[in-house]
Design a protein around this motif. Structure first.
Motif, short mmCIF file in Angstrom:
data_model
loop_
_atom_site.label_atom_id
_atom_site.label_comp_id
_atom_site.label_asym_id
_atom_site.label_seq_id
_atom_site.Cartn_x
_atom_site.Cartn_y
_atom_site.Cartn_z
N ILE A 166 0.87 -1.15 0.00
CA ILE A 166 0.11 -0.05 0.03
C ILE A 166 0.75 1.07 -0.07
CG2 ILE A 166 -1.45 1.47 1.45
CD1 ILE A 166 -2.90 -0.81 -0.18
N VAL A 167 1.94 1.28 0.78
CA VAL A 167 2.76 2.44 0.96
C VAL A 167 3.47 2.58 -0.47
CG1 VAL A 167 4.99 3.17 2.10
CG2 VAL A 167 3.15 2.36 3.26
N HIS A 168 3.70 1.67 -1.36
CA HIS A 168 4.36 1.83 -2.49
C HIS A 168 3.36 1.96 -3.71
CE1 HIS A 168 7.97 0.22 -0.19
NE2 HIS A 168 8.61 1.00 -0.71
N GLY A 169 2.17 1.99 -3.42
CA GLY A 169 1.06 2.22 -4.16
C GLY A 169 0.83 1.09 -5.16
N ARG A 170 1.15 -0.42 -4.40
CA ARG A 170 0.92 -1.37 -5.36
C ARG A 170 -0.36 -2.25 -4.77
NH1 ARG A 170 6.93 -2.02 -4.55
NH2 ARG A 170 6.39 -3.20 -2.62
N PRO A 171 -1.18 -2.93 -5.41
CA PRO A 171 -2.36 -3.66 -5.06
C PRO A 171 -1.90 -4.81 -4.02
CG PRO A 171 -1.85 -4.55 -7.55
CD PRO A 171 -0.79 -3.21 -7.02
N VAL A 172 -2.96 -4.92 -3.31
CA VAL A 172 -2.80 -6.03 -2.10
C VAL A 172 -3.43 -7.08 -2.61
CG1 VAL A 172 -3.08 -6.37 0.12
CG2 VAL A 172 -2.44 -4.32 -0.55
N LYS A 173 -2.83 -8.12 -2.84
CA LYS A 173 -3.48 -9.39 -3.17
C LYS A 173 -4.15 -10.35 -1.85
CE LYS A 173 -0.25 -10.18 -6.69
NZ LYS A 173 1.10 -10.84 -7.38
N ASN A 174 -5.23 -11.17 -2.14
CA ASN A 174 -5.71 -11.69 -1.16
C ASN A 174 -6.47 -10.95 -0.05
OD1 ASN A 174 -5.22 -14.01 -2.51
ND2 ASN A 174 -3.18 -14.22 -1.76
N GLN A 175 -6.84 -9.84 -0.26
CA GLN A 175 -7.54 -9.11 1.13
C GLN A 175 -8.72 -9.83 1.70
OE1 GLN A 175 -8.62 -4.84 0.40
NE2 GLN A 175 -7.14 -4.65 -1.25
N GLU A 176 -9.16 -10.88 0.87
CA GLU A 176 -10.03 -11.51 1.78
C GLU A 176 -9.32 -12.37 2.85
OE1 GLU A 176 -8.66 -13.83 -1.65
OE2 GLU A 176 -9.23 -11.86 -1.25
N ALA A 177 -8.30 -12.28 2.87
CA ALA A 177 -7.31 -13.40 4.05
C ALA A 177 -7.41 -12.11 5.38
CB ALA A 177 -6.00 -13.73 3.43
N LEU A 178 -7.70 -11.05 5.06
CA LEU A 178 -7.51 -9.99 6.27
C LEU A 178 -8.83 -9.82 6.98
CD1 LEU A 178 -5.69 -7.24 4.53
CD2 LEU A 178 -4.75 -9.12 5.50
N SER A 179 -8.51 -9.71 8.37
CA SER A 179 -10.13 -9.66 9.24
C SER A 179 -10.56 -8.12 9.12
CB SER A 179 -9.68 -10.01 10.52
OG SER A 179 -8.45 -9.37 10.96
N ASN A 180 -9.45 -7.44 8.97
CA ASN A 180 -10.07 -5.73 8.76
C ASN A 180 -9.23 -5.23 7.61
OD1 ASN A 180 -7.24 -6.25 9.83
ND2 ASN A 180 -7.41 -4.38 11.27
N PRO A 181 -9.57 -5.60 6.44
CA PRO A 181 -9.05 -5.02 5.19
C PRO A 181 -9.23 -3.31 5.01
CG PRO A 181 -10.91 -6.15 4.63
CD PRO A 181 -10.59 -6.48 6.08
N GLU A 182 -10.18 -3.04 5.92
CA GLU A 182 -10.33 -1.74 5.61
C GLU A 182 -9.25 -0.85 6.24
OE1 GLU A 182 -12.18 -3.50 7.48
OE2 GLU A 182 -11.98 -2.93 9.58
N ALA A 183 -8.53 -1.37 7.25
CA ALA A 183 -7.37 -0.87 7.89
C ALA A 183 -6.25 -0.29 6.84
CB ALA A 183 -6.68 -1.53 8.77
N LEU A 184 -6.48 -0.91 5.73
CA LEU A 184 -5.10 -0.69 4.71
C LEU A 184 -5.20 0.73 4.22
CD1 LEU A 184 -5.32 -4.06 2.47
CD2 LEU A 184 -3.45 -3.38 4.04
N ALA A 185 -6.47 1.31 4.27
CA ALA A 185 -6.70 2.67 3.54
C ALA A 185 -5.86 3.65 4.32
CB ALA A 185 -8.17 2.97 3.43
N LEU A 186 -5.66 3.44 5.77
CA LEU A 186 -4.91 4.17 6.56
C LEU A 186 -3.28 4.69 5.93
CD1 LEU A 186 -6.04 2.82 9.93
CD2 LEU A 186 -6.81 5.00 8.83
#
Length: 651
Positions: A621-641
């Motif tokens: 996220i910091v480097h502007g790259r897409p994050v794969k397998n966001q479904e594996a995260l319990s709180n994917p909304e936190a990535l926006a921070l």
């Protein structure tokens, strides 16, 4: 069409060790090896012939070589080189005993000394006798919490001469960092200096040594080697005495070299500790010797009288690599301290005054010289320097330009890459080929390097995973305290079965060289020094103001900088005082390289459904790259921070 930055002269090619070796192979095996590509193909397709011939060419000293060169060649791990050999590592580094110079040492501009081969041999003789008298036996661990000084080399050689295992870290490590390492390997003797010089000032080591020794119940002796003070006070450290007192009862004599199997451990190195305490990587004497001597002789063209320098500490594998130059009868050029003290030119002063022929450093140091606008080409006579090497992190194209414009025009500039895991290189330089901007010249001889895609197949003209598809002598023999080999296999062979997966993101060039784009895992790599995130977490989360943290490496201006994100306790504020306290504590307990360049407060930290924090996702996220397998995260909304944080767009 682009042109190479440097091309070797016909004379340099003809006089090189690698040319002599190629001719010897042609005569012995009736093959034609007209260029490096053909030689490399032979080295990986005819491995037994290659390594057998190199053993003889390198004049390896052994009680016996054994009949077999390689067994179980189709197994990684499991392949064994020279399974019947018996040798001693130290004996191969101590083949001279005359009054020529073996070691030159500068501690910044504070201390300057040199040792002859006879002085080195005699010192190792006395030390090895003292260690034996103490009851040290083959397989025991001898540790060094040490600067890069001549006595450190002597201590390592004395330990390995009697079959003990050497392990070390540099004196800028904090107490916990040392205990995380030596606490696992349980040394019986600890070598240390009374202190060290850095940035023009002396720093005491004995205060930390007292605490470290008190925590290591395995220790029988602490040996203090004077550097800052000629007569250090050691009585308040349990089991301590000075080096002079330790060896005073022993006179120099022929060293009794303990003959050990090829894979008998010689070094224990430490991983970065990404997921906990550092892994203890055990390296065998024979494989380490063969691989490092191959690199010094054939790739770096070391010869009797060569003066070989690498800017390194004893906590980095380049120290272990550097000392192997002794096996080529080359002179070791040791430097300890800041590479910019007292003036930015001290390493160039050293190279000029001591006529260094091989000058090794880091990409970060070259970049720092460029930013400081140093131009030794105008201020120094570096006529003796034949080769400059760079490692630790990728050498960016602009740094290639800087070296040839501002340091020296007629020089082989070799970016090299390998690691602690193999105590050597996968890719490096060679004195018979041109240098192309931004590229590592070649894959090392005997190294079946390839670039794999996600599917485990070779990729052409694209980035992929650095792998090695065939065994090589310096693969670790084991991890310490890993009886079934599960951690060892998981570290290198989990991704691709029976293939060494190194974790670097690379591509192959049209010239047969390589470009590295950084690590492909979560390991931090500031200034080329691999750092584990767990070591930082353990320190940061001891602060009451910090609930939890996550740390990544941010690619920044051709290097990597450490960025620490903290989730604060209610009512806490990330003010300058807290940031200063965090940085100071990390510096004291770990090393200066662990200190984050940026500390940023966040409200949440993304984690997997099993509760593990996700460093790779934050880094993407910091480097502007897409994050794969966001479904594996319990709180994917936190990535926006972590998107577009202003502090991370500035120095």
């Amino acid at each position: 069409m682009s042109q190479p930055l440097w091309t070797p002269s016909a004379t340099r090619i003809a006089k090189s060790n690698i040319t002599s070796f190629a001719k010897a192979l042609e005569l012995e095996h009736g093959v034609s090896l007209p260029d490096y590509a053909a030689l490399h193909d032979f080295s990986i397709n005819e491995m037994e012939k290659f390594w057998s011939s190199f053993w003889e060419f390198a004049d390896i000293k052994a009680q016996t070589r054994g009949e077999e060169v390689l067994i179980d060649a189709d197994k990684m791990p499991g392949a064994q080189f020279f399974p019947g050999a018996k040798l001693n590592f130290a004996e191969n580094l101590l083949t001279k005993r005359d009054n020529n110079t073996a070691i030159v040492f500068w501690a910044e501009d504070k201390v300057k000394r040199r040792l002859t081969w006879k002085e080195l041999y005699d010192g190792v003789s006395r030390l090895s006798q003292a260690l034996r008298d103490l009851g040290v036996k083959p397989g025991d661990r001898i540790a060094g919490f040490v600067p890069n000084m001549p006595e450190t080399v002597m201590a390592m050689l004395a330990a390995t001469a009697i079959g003990a295992i050497w392990t070390s870290c540099s004196p800028d490590f904090g107490i916990q960092g040392v205990l995380d390492r030596f606490g696992q390997t349980e040394p019986v003797v600890l070598f240390t200096a009374d202190g060290y010089f850095y940035n023009g000032k002396s720093h005491d080591s004995l205060g930390r040594v007292k605490e470290i020794a008190g925590e290591l119940s395995s220790l029988r002796k602490v040996v203090v080697m004077p550097l800052v003070d000629d007569d250090p006070e050691v009585h308040n450290i349990l089991g301590a005495e000075t080096l002079e007192d330790f060896i005073e009862d022993f006179e120099p004599k022929d060293i009794e070299f303990e003959m050990m199997p090829f894979n008998h451990p010689v070094y224990i190195m430490y991983s970065s500790g990404t997921t906990g305490k550092p892994k203890c990587i055990v390296h065998g004497a024979g494989g380490t010797l063969l691989q490092q001597k191959k690199e010094h002789l054939l790739h770096c063209d070391a010869k009797p009288g060569s003066r070989v320098f690498y800017f390194t500490t004893c906590g980095w594998m380049m120290w272990n690599w550097l000392v192997a130059a002794l096996s080529c009868k080359a002179t070791l050029m040791l430097f300890d301290g800041s590479p910019f003290a007292p003036s930015g030119n001290i390493l160039f002063d050293y190279a000029q005054e001591e006529e260094i022929t091989f000058f090794g450093t880091s990409a970060k140091w070259i970049d720092a010289c460029s930013k400081a606008e140093l131009r030794p080409i105008d201020t120094h006579n570096l006529g003796s320097v034949e080769t400059i090497t760079s490692t630790g992190s990728p050498l960016v194209p602009e740094s290639f330009d800087y070296v040839y414009d501002a340091i020296k025009k007629d020089v082989l500039l070799a970016s090299i890459s390998g690691g602690t895991d193999i105590l050597s290189c996968f890719m490096l330089g060679v004195p018979i080929l041109p240098v192309w901007k931004g590229e590592i010249q070649v894959a090392g001889l005997g190294m079946a390097v390839d670039v794999f895609g996600e599917d485990g197949k070779t990729v052409e003209g694209d980035k992929g995973e650095l792998v090695c598809t065939k065994p090589f002598p310096s693969m670790p023999v084991a991890f310490w305290n890993d009886p079934d080999g599960a951690r060892y296999k998981g570290a290198y062979f989990k991704r691709f079965d029976n293939i060494w997966h190194h974790g670097d993101f690379v591509s192959r060039t049209e010239h047969g060289g390589y470009v590295i784009f950084g690590r492909s895992d979560a390991t931090l790599n500031p200034g080329g020094v691999r750092i584990g995130t767990a070591e930082i977490y353990r320190q940061v989360e001891g602060f009451a103001q910090v609930l939890e943290s996550i740390v990544i490496g941010q690619e920044w201006k051709g290097d990597t900088r450490v960025v620490l994100f903290v989730r604060l306790a209610p009512g806490a504020t990330l003010d300058e005082d807290l940031q200063r306290a965090i940085r100071s504590h990390i510096r004291q307990q770990c090393t200066p390289r662990h200190v984050p360049a940026k500390i940023v407060a966040v409200d949440d930290i993304p984690r997997t459904r099993s509760g593990k924090i996700t460093e790779l996702a934050v880094r993407d996220i910091v480097h502007g790259r897409p994050v794969k397998n966001q479904e594996a995260l319990s709180n994917p909304e936190a990535l926006a921070l972590y998107k577009n944080i202003p502090e991370l767009q500035e120095d």
